[in-house]
Design an enzyme around this catalytic site. Sequence first.
Site, mmCIF file in Angstrom:
data_model
loop_
_atom_site.group_PDB
_atom_site.id
_atom_site.type_symbol
_atom_site.label_atom_id
_atom_site.label_comp_id
_atom_site.label_asym_id
_atom_site.label_seq_id
_atom_site.Cartn_x
_atom_site.Cartn_y
_atom_site.Cartn_z
ATOM 1 N N SER A 166 -29.727 -37.001 23.423
ATOM 2 C CA SER A 166 -30.008 -38.318 23.995
ATOM 3 C C SER A 166 -31.253 -38.227 24.863
ATOM 4 C CB SER A 166 -28.814 -38.808 24.822
ATOM 5 O OG SER A 166 -28.503 -37.884 25.836
ATOM 6 N N GLU A 196 -19.187 -28.520 42.869
ATOM 7 C CA GLU A 196 -19.260 -28.652 44.305
ATOM 8 C C GLU A 196 -19.322 -30.116 44.718
ATOM 9 O OE1 GLU A 196 -22.464 -26.309 45.784
ATOM 10 O OE2 GLU A 196 -21.771 -24.477 44.817
ATOM 11 N N GLN A 235 -31.585 -32.612 26.932
ATOM 12 C CA GLN A 235 -30.957 -31.298 26.758
ATOM 13 C C GLN A 235 -31.018 -30.871 25.303
ATOM 14 O OE1 GLN A 235 -27.050 -30.096 28.743
ATOM 15 N NE2 GLN A 235 -26.369 -30.429 26.646
ATOM 16 N N SER A 265 -27.336 -28.410 21.428
ATOM 17 C CA SER A 265 -26.607 -28.482 20.160
ATOM 18 C C SER A 265 -27.534 -28.386 18.960
ATOM 19 C CB SER A 265 -25.811 -29.786 20.077
ATOM 20 O OG SER A 265 -24.797 -29.816 21.043
#
Length: 707
Positions: free
Chosen positions: A493, A576, A458, A461
């Site tokens: 990470s 969910e 991801q 940041s």
Amino acid sequence: MPIGITDEHQALSESLRDWAKGLGGIALARAAEGDASAAFEEVWRGVEEYGVAAIAAPEPAGGGGTLLDAAVALEACAHELLPGPLLGSAVAAYHAGASGLGDLVETIAAGGCGIGLDPVLEVGDRLRGTVRVAYDGGGAAQLLLGARGAEGEERWFLLAAEHADVRPQAGPDLTRRVAEVQVDVDAGTAVEVPGLSGTAVRRTALTLAAAEASGIAQWCLTTAVEYAKVREQFGAPIGSFQAIKHLCAQMLETAEAVAATAWDAASAAADDSDQWSFAAEVAGATALDGAVRAAQDCIQVLGGIGFTFEHDAHLYLRRAVALRSLLDSGDAHAAALSRLAVDGVRRSVRVGLDGKDEEVRPRVREAVAAVAARPEPERRDALVDTALLAPHWPAPYGLGAGPVEQLVIDEELAAAGITRPDIKIAGWAVPTILKHGTDAQRERFVEPSLRGEIVWCQLFSEPGAGSDLASLATRAERVDGGWRLTGQKVWTSLAAEADWAICLARTNPDVAKHKGISYFLVDMRSEGIDVRPLRELTGDALFNEVFLDGVFVPDELVVGEVDGGWRLARTTLANERVAMASTNLGGSVERAVSLVGGRSEADLARVGHAVALSTVCSLLGVRSTLKALAGRGPGAESSVAKLLTVRNRQDASELVVDLLGALALTDDPQVREDLHESQLTRCLSIAGGTTQVLRNVAAERILGLPR
């Protein structure tokens, strides 16, 4: 959120709150200040008429409910600070009914009952002795008192107050009357309650006191928040000040924890003795101190007005302190909880499905059996083929499973000894692609991610955009056929191992910072990507810096609309997903339990508090699951669970190192692992939004405090 989760319990709570408020009990308590003989007869007539004290007694005795029903009722009455001997009467009615003395329940409910929590009387031919503190004994018509026989055996009796010398006292709690009781009567004058023990009386009293503590904590939170919205200082509502937001958010954490433990203690009454004892000690370690702290914090938010006798806040503080004084401090309960944990007791909460699973379980069991029949290396593919790996995802990749089916799948996989593989960052990336991506994107990325053929990272940041992610500076410039991304990402990470990344970049610098961001899928093998490991304080290099220098991303790898990425970044299907509760306390807490045997009471208490907090975190998850089963969305407990889970892991890992003492300086492999965990957990209150920012968010979005 109050104790009750079901529609029936919420309706009962609302009804009793309205009723109790209408009785004007607080005004009556104020008027009776200093009057030791006050019995609050007007209030008690209403209590008898509503049958509140006898709710948990058997139906023939005027009850028919459970101890959880009684807890919901006492929580609602405590929220309105209903005066009178309700707690003692509810305890006595429950045990009288359970012991076959149903004919006495009506007598208890009619005149009220005080209780002594310890068997301090002597019994032979006569019942004699002095009970220094009979809670709710002042003005009550009956007394539940314990005694010891000549051989030290415990015996418990219901005694009409008229047969004892009852000396009521007006203590600090204006809403209750305790009494000193002197007894010297023929033993036959009292009615023995067969099979009852002081342990059982204390456990029931603790369970219902925790329910009252929940009502107190909720009133204090609501009162503080409403005041913070309207009270102005320095030209602004005080609720807009970060210090007040944090204080109110911490009160929310406390109130949710108190409600969860009170709910579980009352629910556990239907389980075996060890389970109820464990749940009650968790409540004792959490709820009693929690109510006191909530009342103190409420007064702090109220400021000077909260310190006046005219405001009701001090009456709630008095009730909370009285409950804690009666039933011991949180440390005492934590030490007892620690002993139970050392003996191997863990809380096992089963979510009842009330037959809703009958339709889906055979099909699920058959599918799980097919997976279990495959060799271990082939099971991941089998889970994907049967859509059991992520069953809450939509078909064809999942089953679109609702809460009941998800729990059934979890249970059947656990019974078969099958553990799902961790899909890591794919658990965030793929739901966004499923919900907002194109058909081509779904076909390209979803199934390979499930099979482990694609590893994700991801790229969100940045050095200047951590918690304030909307301030990101990585820019995406339009070029022929796509975009070129330039900027720096950090704390990433899996960057070195990842095949693909989800990445936020600014596509429009001329609009509000939230509106000019787009969501990209980036091939981590692209030209222009430079991954540099970051060595953390543990000595490891878990995280990375990622530099993007004109990295090309084609148009077909933009997810959703250009400039619409901020909404996507905050969207996930994770809410969910529901899960079973774990009986494991977590690595560091289990390690602390293993180290505490034979230690001092102080160390036992410290470990017990860690056990309690770990259990609270699990209970918040269970309550969230139950809400999902009831068709309601996630509430405050999910946000509180994030905050408390971080504290739990950090505090527990630090506690382990402290328990090691000088051994923490050695090079033992287990000690090295303990130290590594205590260092690693420091990142938890930073990653994914700092604790301080999350408290701001909770204060604004859950409690409605102004920005």
